[in-house]
Design an enzyme around this catalytic site. Structure first.
Site, PDB file in Angstrom:
ATOM      1  N   ASP A   7      -0.360  -1.802  24.699  1.00  0.00           N
ATOM      2  CA  ASP A   7      -1.057  -0.724  25.414  1.00  0.00           C
ATOM      3  C   ASP A   7      -2.520  -0.711  24.973  1.00  0.00           C
ATOM      4  OD1 ASP A   7      -1.936   1.567  26.663  1.00  0.00           O
ATOM      5  OD2 ASP A   7      -0.488   2.927  25.712  1.00  0.00           O
TER       6      ASP A   7
ATOM      7  N   LYS B 122      -0.254  -0.890  20.089  1.00  0.00           N
ATOM      8  CA  LYS B 122      -1.568  -0.496  20.595  1.00  0.00           C
ATOM      9  C   LYS B 122      -2.511  -1.670  20.346  1.00  0.00           C
ATOM     10  CE  LYS B 122      -0.989   3.743  22.008  1.00  0.00           C
ATOM     11  NZ  LYS B 122      -1.325   4.161  23.382  1.00  0.00           N
TER      12      LYS B 122
ATOM     13  N   SER C  17       5.804   3.501  19.759  1.00  0.00           N
ATOM     14  CA  SER C  17       4.425   3.098  19.995  1.00  0.00           C
ATOM     15  C   SER C  17       3.752   3.017  18.633  1.00  0.00           C
ATOM     16  CB  SER C  17       3.756   4.161  20.875  1.00  0.00           C
ATOM     17  OG  SER C  17       2.379   3.905  21.007  1.00  0.00           O
TER      18      SER C  17
ATOM     19  N   GLU D  28       0.059  -2.402  29.164  1.00  0.00           N
ATOM     20  CA  GLU D  28      -0.202  -1.052  29.675  1.00  0.00           C
ATOM     21  C   GLU D  28      -1.705  -0.781  29.746  1.00  0.00           C
ATOM     22  OE1 GLU D  28       2.203   1.735  27.498  1.00  0.00           O
ATOM     23  OE2 GLU D  28       1.129   3.470  28.281  1.00  0.00           O
TER      24      GLU D  28
ATOM     25  N   LYS E  40       6.107  -1.156  21.045  1.00  0.00           N
ATOM     26  CA  LYS E  40       4.836  -1.205  21.791  1.00  0.00           C
ATOM     27  C   LYS E  40       3.704  -1.220  20.782  1.00  0.00           C
ATOM     28  CE  LYS E  40       2.382   2.508  24.132  1.00  0.00           C
ATOM     29  NZ  LYS E  40       2.528   3.608  25.120  1.00  0.00           N
TER      30      LYS E  40
ATOM     31  N   ASP F 150      -0.680   3.795  33.181  1.00  0.00           N
ATOM     32  CA  ASP F 150      -0.471   5.090  32.530  1.00  0.00           C
ATOM     33  C   ASP F 150      -1.597   6.013  33.027  1.00  0.00           C
ATOM     34  OD1 ASP F 150      -0.542   7.252  30.753  1.00  0.00           O
ATOM     35  OD2 ASP F 150      -0.353   6.083  28.938  1.00  0.00           O
TER      36      ASP F 150
ATOM     37  N   LYS G  51       4.131  10.444  32.420  1.00  0.00           N
ATOM     38  CA  LYS G  51       3.930  11.469  31.388  1.00  0.00           C
ATOM     39  C   LYS G  51       3.865  12.811  32.080  1.00  0.00           C
ATOM     40  CE  LYS G  51       1.474   8.713  27.958  1.00  0.00           C
ATOM     41  NZ  LYS G  51       0.136   8.284  27.482  1.00  0.00           N
TER      42      LYS G  51
ATOM     43  N   GLY H  93       4.734   9.098  25.849  1.00  0.00           N
ATOM     44  CA  GLY H  93       4.671  10.161  24.839  1.00  0.00           C
ATOM     45  C   GLY H  93       3.227  10.506  24.545  1.00  0.00           C
TER      46      GLY H  93
END
Ligand code: OSB
Ligand code: MG
Length: 374
Positions: free
Chosen positions: A188, A163, A135, A213, A161, A238, A262, A290
């Site tokens: 995400d 952000k 990420s 996400e 991934k 998420d 998670k 994570g």
């Protein structure tokens, strides 16, 4: 099992580099660790709450209070045999799932040691390796991000991934995708968009993302289902998923096609397994998220990822991406094929470095069994 002692600690550890999401920047982690001793064995649990209540309503300080004053005494009064009993023991306390997971996961960790089997096996895992992704936080420039992508791909990671947030999205996807047309790429938003951004979000479809996400509100299913109807790219939830019922509602409403699990967000291993099973029965793939964990939380994520329906690469990556020195040994490493080997030794499979933990501890308190009210 008879609990001989429980200790709650706060550790302060700087990240080797800041991590920026749409909700803020983290430079230093304040991590709570619970240590539960029984018959010569010690189970460890890590709290994944953030320093401030921006990802969820919990924070390091709220979890400290709830564990010491509520959950710890409830656990001490019951002395459970199995981690799976914890949700019932804690049921009077609403929410506070990351605080609950801290203790529940320590009990599972202890139970696996007592049984002399790997934690992954106790959870019902079937895999030998975890597929790993990374990420990548928001950077100050696209060239900076590009060099991080290059480094992580060279290290073997199977999925990148990114952000994202308004202003750090299509231009970034365009550059990464044009340089790497074939990689598994996702994004995400951590709830950075609103329904009025729907037209904009549908333009993400051209980048062949594995998933988007949590684009919308942290507590939403309905508007995500409206958005999913307009998107070809799968939505992954998420923040919205706290338990099995949430997973069922999201699947039923078609709010998402993929679920991020998670441990902290769902309250521990029991509920994580329940979410995993519900998704598996309905053909929805899951992966392990994570929360910038130390080696203890990371070891637990690795064990969880051994379950069958963890078919997509997780945000489970090497200790060295976060810490100058991790608090477990061996530290967690990823092979050049982008995999972590799931330990086949009893318990969590990584030893804790007691001396280092002691050095990083900024507060420590025994968890006591108070007279319970009500
Ligand atoms: O949304 O997955 C998230 C970190 C903190 C809070 C929320 C998230 C994340 C990550 C980091 O994406 C994943 C990691 O531990 O590397
Ligand atoms: Mg996320």
């Amino acid at each position: 099992m008879k609990i001989d002692g429980m200790v709650l600690r706060e550790l302060q550890i700087p990240l080797i580099r800041p991590f920026e999401t749409s909700f803020g920047v983290t430079r230093d982690r304040r991590i709570l660790l619970a240590e539960i001793r029984s018959e010569g064995l010690t189970g460890w649990g890590e709290c994944t709450a953030g320093e401030r209540p921006f990802f969820s309503g919990e924070s390091t300080d709220s979890a400290w209070q709830v564990i010491l004053n509520e959950l710890g005494p409830m656990l001490a009064a019951e002395s459970p045999e199995h981690g799976g009993q914890c949700p019932r023991i804690f049921h009077k306390v609403r929410g506070n799932s990351m605080a609950k997971a801290t203790l529940e996961n320590a009990i599972w960790d202890l139970e696996a040691q007592r049984e002399g089997i790997p934690l992954a096996q106790l959870l019902g895992g079937v895999r030998e390796t975890v597929a790993c992704g990374v990420s990548l936080g928001i950077q100050s420039s696209i060239p900076e991000l590009m060099s991080m992508v290059e480094r992580e791909l060279a290290a073997g990671y199977q999925r990148i991934k990114l952000k994202c947030k308004p202003g750090w999205d299509v231009e970034v996807f365009e550059q990464v995708r044009s340089r790497y047309p074939e990689i598994m790429l996702s994004c995400d938003a951590n709830s950075a968009y609103r329904l009025r951004d729907s037209d904009h979000i549908t333009t993400f479809d051209e980048f062949d993302l594995l998933m988007i996400e949590q684009p919308l509100w942290h507590d939403d299913f309905y508007y995500h289902s409206m958005l999913q109807k307009r998107l070809n790219t799968p939505i992954c939830l998420d923040e919205s998923i706290h338990n099995r019922r949430d997973a069922l509602a999201a699947i039923e409403m078609e709010s998402c096609k993929i679920i991020n699990i998670k441990l902290g967000r769902v309250g521990g291993f029991s509920e994580a397994i329940a979410v995993h099973n519900a998704a598996q029965e309905r053909g929805i793939p899951v992966w392990c998220g994570g929360m910038l964990e130390s080696g203890i939380g990371r070891a637990h994520n690795i064990a969880l990822s051994s379950l069958e329906n963890f078919t997509l690469p997780g945000d489970v990556s090497a200790s060295a991406r976060y810490w100058a020195e991790d608090i477990v040994e061996p530290e967690i490493t990823v092979t050049s094929a982008g995999e972590i080997e799931i330990p086949d030794t009893p318990g969590r499979g990584y030893e804790v470095r007691a001396d280092l933990i002691e050095r990083l501890t900024v507060r420590r308190e025994d968890i006591r069994a108070f007279e319970l009210v009500g």
